[in-house]
Structures are given as C-alpha cells and as structure tokens.
Design an enzyme around this catalytic site. Sequence first.
Site, mmCIF file in Angstrom:
data_model
loop_
_atom_site.group_PDB
_atom_site.id
_atom_site.type_symbol
_atom_site.label_atom_id
_atom_site.label_comp_id
_atom_site.label_asym_id
_atom_site.label_seq_id
_atom_site.Cartn_x
_atom_site.Cartn_y
_atom_site.Cartn_z
ATOM 1 N N LYS A 14 0.832 -1.211 0.000
ATOM 2 C CA LYS A 14 0.000 0.000 0.000
ATOM 3 C C LYS A 14 0.865 1.260 0.000
ATOM 4 O O LYS A 14 0.654 2.168 -0.800
ATOM 5 C CB LYS A 14 -0.922 0.009 1.237
ATOM 6 C CG LYS A 14 -1.830 -1.211 1.345
ATOM 7 C CD LYS A 14 -2.705 -1.171 2.585
ATOM 8 C CE LYS A 14 -1.962 -1.225 3.882
ATOM 9 N NZ LYS A 14 -1.264 -2.508 4.159
ATOM 10 N N ARG A 89 -9.713 0.068 8.361
ATOM 11 C CA ARG A 89 -9.194 -1.259 8.666
ATOM 12 C C ARG A 89 -10.248 -2.125 9.348
ATOM 13 O O ARG A 89 -9.993 -3.299 9.600
ATOM 14 C CB ARG A 89 -8.031 -1.142 9.644
ATOM 15 C CG ARG A 89 -6.814 -0.530 9.049
ATOM 16 C CD ARG A 89 -5.987 -1.587 8.369
ATOM 17 N NE ARG A 89 -4.761 -1.855 9.064
ATOM 18 C CZ ARG A 89 -3.658 -1.146 8.916
ATOM 19 N NH1 ARG A 89 -3.626 -0.118 8.103
ATOM 20 N NH2 ARG A 89 -2.581 -1.476 9.567
ATOM 21 N N ARG A 128 12.186 -4.846 4.590
ATOM 22 C CA ARG A 128 11.751 -3.456 4.380
ATOM 23 C C ARG A 128 12.591 -2.442 5.162
ATOM 24 O O ARG A 128 12.925 -2.648 6.317
ATOM 25 C CB ARG A 128 10.291 -3.296 4.795
ATOM 26 C CG ARG A 128 9.837 -1.838 4.756
ATOM 27 C CD ARG A 128 8.369 -1.692 4.781
ATOM 28 N NE ARG A 128 7.778 -2.261 5.982
ATOM 29 C CZ ARG A 128 6.484 -2.318 6.178
ATOM 30 N NH1 ARG A 128 5.660 -1.861 5.275
ATOM 31 N NH2 ARG A 128 6.012 -2.843 7.277
ATOM 32 N N ARG A 161 11.219 -0.621 10.767
ATOM 33 C CA ARG A 161 10.125 -0.367 11.716
ATOM 34 C C ARG A 161 10.152 -1.373 12.856
ATOM 35 O O ARG A 161 10.402 -2.558 12.642
ATOM 36 C CB ARG A 161 8.780 -0.474 10.976
ATOM 37 C CG ARG A 161 8.349 0.825 10.358
ATOM 38 C CD ARG A 161 7.187 0.690 9.418
ATOM 39 N NE ARG A 161 6.051 -0.075 9.915
ATOM 40 C CZ ARG A 161 4.921 -0.231 9.231
ATOM 41 N NH1 ARG A 161 4.784 0.345 8.047
ATOM 42 N NH2 ARG A 161 3.946 -0.954 9.721
ATOM 43 N N ARG A 172 0.567 -9.250 13.703
ATOM 44 C CA ARG A 172 -0.227 -8.344 12.850
ATOM 45 C C ARG A 172 -1.099 -9.155 11.902
ATOM 46 O O ARG A 172 -2.278 -8.834 11.695
ATOM 47 C CB ARG A 172 0.695 -7.410 12.060
ATOM 48 C CG ARG A 172 1.251 -6.297 12.930
ATOM 49 C CD ARG A 172 2.508 -5.705 12.365
ATOM 50 N NE ARG A 172 2.306 -4.941 11.142
ATOM 51 C CZ ARG A 172 3.296 -4.589 10.325
ATOM 52 N NH1 ARG A 172 4.536 -4.940 10.595
ATOM 53 N NH2 ARG A 172 3.027 -3.900 9.248
HETATM 54 P P1 AP5 Z 1 4.845 -1.531 1.741
HETATM 55 O O1 AP5 Z 1 4.437 -0.705 0.580
HETATM 56 O O2 AP5 Z 1 5.613 -0.870 2.839
HETATM 57 O O3 AP5 Z 1 3.573 -2.334 2.318
HETATM 58 P P2 AP5 Z 1 2.305 -1.809 3.127
HETATM 59 O O4 AP5 Z 1 1.110 -2.471 2.539
HETATM 60 O O5 AP5 Z 1 2.299 -0.314 3.218
HETATM 61 O O6 AP5 Z 1 2.631 -2.492 4.520
HETATM 62 P P3 AP5 Z 1 2.515 -1.910 5.990
HETATM 63 O O7 AP5 Z 1 3.295 -2.841 6.867
HETATM 64 O O8 AP5 Z 1 2.882 -0.447 6.035
HETATM 65 O O9 AP5 Z 1 1.036 -2.079 6.255
HETATM 66 P P4 AP5 Z 1 0.370 -2.116 7.599
HETATM 67 O O10 AP5 Z 1 -1.002 -2.067 7.162
HETATM 68 O O11 AP5 Z 1 0.701 -3.262 8.471
HETATM 69 O O12 AP5 Z 1 1.053 -0.897 8.402
HETATM 70 P P5 AP5 Z 1 0.557 0.578 8.738
HETATM 71 O O13 AP5 Z 1 1.733 1.451 8.753
HETATM 72 O O14 AP5 Z 1 -0.604 0.927 7.905
HETATM 73 O O15 AP5 Z 1 5.683 -2.780 1.173
HETATM 74 C C1 AP5 Z 1 6.249 -3.740 2.049
HETATM 75 C C2 AP5 Z 1 7.658 -4.113 1.527
HETATM 76 O O16 AP5 Z 1 7.528 -4.810 0.289
HETATM 77 C C3 AP5 Z 1 8.562 -2.904 1.235
HETATM 78 O O17 AP5 Z 1 9.868 -3.258 1.602
HETATM 79 C C4 AP5 Z 1 8.426 -2.688 -0.278
HETATM 80 O O18 AP5 Z 1 9.618 -2.134 -0.834
HETATM 81 C C5 AP5 Z 1 8.200 -4.125 -0.774
HETATM 82 N N1 AP5 Z 1 7.300 -4.200 -1.937
HETATM 83 C C6 AP5 Z 1 6.169 -3.472 -2.171
HETATM 84 N N2 AP5 Z 1 5.566 -3.856 -3.314
HETATM 85 C C7 AP5 Z 1 6.335 -4.877 -3.815
HETATM 86 C C8 AP5 Z 1 6.237 -5.706 -4.995
HETATM 87 N N3 AP5 Z 1 5.228 -5.566 -5.861
HETATM 88 N N4 AP5 Z 1 7.195 -6.652 -5.170
HETATM 89 C C9 AP5 Z 1 8.221 -6.803 -4.281
HETATM 90 N N5 AP5 Z 1 8.362 -6.046 -3.160
HETATM 91 C C10 AP5 Z 1 7.436 -5.100 -2.937
HETATM 92 O O19 AP5 Z 1 0.045 0.371 10.226
HETATM 93 C C11 AP5 Z 1 0.952 0.118 11.278
HETATM 94 C C12 AP5 Z 1 0.174 -0.062 12.569
HETATM 95 O O20 AP5 Z 1 -0.530 1.155 12.896
HETATM 96 C C13 AP5 Z 1 -0.914 -1.160 12.527
HETATM 97 O O21 AP5 Z 1 -0.384 -2.449 12.820
HETATM 98 C C14 AP5 Z 1 -1.863 -0.645 13.617
HETATM 99 O O22 AP5 Z 1 -1.375 -0.943 14.901
HETATM 100 C C15 AP5 Z 1 -1.813 0.867 13.423
HETATM 101 N N6 AP5 Z 1 -2.840 1.349 12.462
HETATM 102 C C16 AP5 Z 1 -2.622 1.970 11.267
HETATM 103 N N7 AP5 Z 1 -3.791 2.266 10.665
HETATM 104 C C17 AP5 Z 1 -4.774 1.820 11.496
HETATM 105 C C18 AP5 Z 1 -6.197 1.813 11.412
HETATM 106 N N8 AP5 Z 1 -6.856 2.346 10.352
HETATM 107 N N9 AP5 Z 1 -6.888 1.266 12.452
HETATM 108 C C19 AP5 Z 1 -6.254 0.750 13.528
HETATM 109 N N10 AP5 Z 1 -4.907 0.696 13.652
HETATM 110 C C20 AP5 Z 1 -4.176 1.240 12.647
HETATM 111 MG MG MG Z 2 2.504 1.070 4.773
#
Ligand code: AP5
Ligand code: MG
Length: 228
Positions: A14, A89, A128, A161, A172
């Site tokens: 994402k 989410r 990552r 992270r 997660r």
């Molecule tokens: P990346 O693009 O970083 O993936 P992502 O989907 O953004 O993954 P996240 O871990 O950020 O998602 P998340 O939902 O767990 O975390 P968030 O920060 O939202 O890609 C991942 C890796 O793969 C990278 O190294 C990239 O280079 C590589 N990659 C990407 N595309 C690729 C491809 N096509 N091929 C190969 N490699 C590729 O949330 C963190 C925490 O915050 C949550 O756990 C929760 O505690 C809290 N939180 C956030 N939002 C909410 C909400 N709405 N409600 C409740 N809690 C929340």
């Molecule tokens: Mg992300």
Amino acid sequence: MKVVILLGAPGAGKGTQAPLLANRLGVPIVATGDLFRSAVRDGTPLGLEARRYMDAGQLVPDDITVRLLLDRLGRADAHGGVVLDGFPRTAVQAAALDEALAERGERVSAAVLIDVPEDEVMRRMSGRWICRAAGHPYHAVFSPPHTPGVCDIDGSELYQRADDEPDTVRARMAQQLGALADVIAHYRTAGVLLSVDGLQGIDDVAAAIDAALVEAGLADAVESEDVR
Ligand code: AP5
Ligand code: MG
C-alpha cells in the site's frame, strides 16, 4: 472529490503504491500508520496510546483512529480528494468514513485491493526499510535505494520499523486479517471494490491499479510511460 482507498494485508504494498497513485490523481496521501508513527516520534499522548497497540501488532481502537482520520480529512489540502493508505481497517471505520463523506454529499470512489498471499508479505516485510522523513518504503532486494541507507526521494535516513520484527509481523497477520476481510466485504457490497494481483513487480502492480481505475472511469487513459 476522488476518495480512493488502498486495501491490503500488512506488507502488501500500500505504502509503495500510494505515492504513484496520489501523483496520478493529483491528491494527497493520508496514511493512518504514518500519522501514528509521527505521533509516536513526537511523544504526544495519542502517540503513547497508539504505540501500545502497534508494538503488539494490534489495531489501534476505532474511536482514536476515526478521530485522527477525520481531523486530517478536514484540512484544506484534502478537500479535492485523497488516497487513503491503511484506513479503513475495520467495518466500524468504513461506516464512519461513509458517514463523514455523506455529510459532504460525497462517497468513496474506489477501494483497490492489492491481493498478495501471506507468505509473500512476510518476505516483503522482513527486508523493508523506510525513511525517517516521510515513510517512503524500500526493500533490501526488491526495491533497494540508490545509496544504501538514504531515501532516494528526500535524502533522509532509512530505518527498520519496530513492528517489522518477525513475531510482531506474525501478530499483525493473526490480529488484522479478519478485520480486513470485513472491510473488503463492505466495499464489495457498495460496488466500488477493484482487485489487482499484488504478486507482480512494483511497476506492474502500479500499471494494474491504473488500468483498473481507467476502466472504472476514475482516471483518463494515458500512454503507459506517463503513468509513473
Ligand atoms: P509496503 O508498501 O511498505 O507495504 P504496506 O502495505 O504499506 O505495509 P505496511 O506494513 O505499512 O502495512 P500495515 O497495514 O501493516 O502498516 P501501517 O503502517 O498501515 O511494502 C512492504 C515491503 O515490500 C517494502 O519493503 C516494499 O519495498 C516491498 N514491496 C512493495 N511492493 C512490492 C512488490 N510488488 N514486489 C516486491 N516487493 C514489494 O500500520 C501500522 C500499525 O498502525 C498497525 O499495525 C496498527 O497498529 C496501526 N494502524 C494503522 N492504521 C490503522 C487503522 N486504520 N486502524 C487501527 N490501527 C491502525
Ligand atoms: Mg505502509
């Protein structure tokens, strides 16, 4: 107003796709994970509260998250539209967003699911690195920066992270995939769900998202080399 949501498991891509999509649509990105990480870094009461859940791999409670998101959506730069990364989410968050948009006579334009199997997302998160300034994501193998340890886009330092430690990644997945299924169902019922195969390279996923949005009438077709 274009409101496009990026949906996907943790690590699905994402945060990688959000800047490409936001650039394409000419709207800002709102990522709740980034907002929480910046509150943690600033040591605000919200950050201290959110950190307890993030470190445990759990979702931050809906009331806190919805308040944070609606506050951000109320700012002037978001009035023309937004790419949402990581929100909603849960079904409760999805309903709260629908309600807030309906008050402005608006609705979600599209929810784009980046579909990636669980073993692949584990692999992606273990390599990552993200930047301090804006959270731009890199991968040691799949998407390395030009200079090791430095963000290509803003020059800030790259770090790993805290919640990418393997036990927290497993937590997660275990705690969040059920709620993701509810959110997918919500947008399928609303008729705005678009799904793309996330098991391709970054550029191919970007092209698939672009094609899906063009087909849905949310973006004009462009020559493929202009997409990025
Ligand atoms: P990346 O693009 O970083 O993936 P992502 O989907 O953004 O993954 P996240 O871990 O950020 O998602 P998340 O939902 O767990 O975390 P968030 O920060 O939202 O890609 C991942 C890796 O793969 C990278 O190294 C990239 O280079 C590589 N990659 C990407 N595309 C690729 C491809 N096509 N091929 C190969 N490699 C590729 O949330 C963190 C925490 O915050 C949550 O756990 C929760 O505690 C809290 N939180 C956030 N939002 C909410 C909400 N709405 N409600 C409740 N809690 C929340
Ligand atoms: Mg992300």
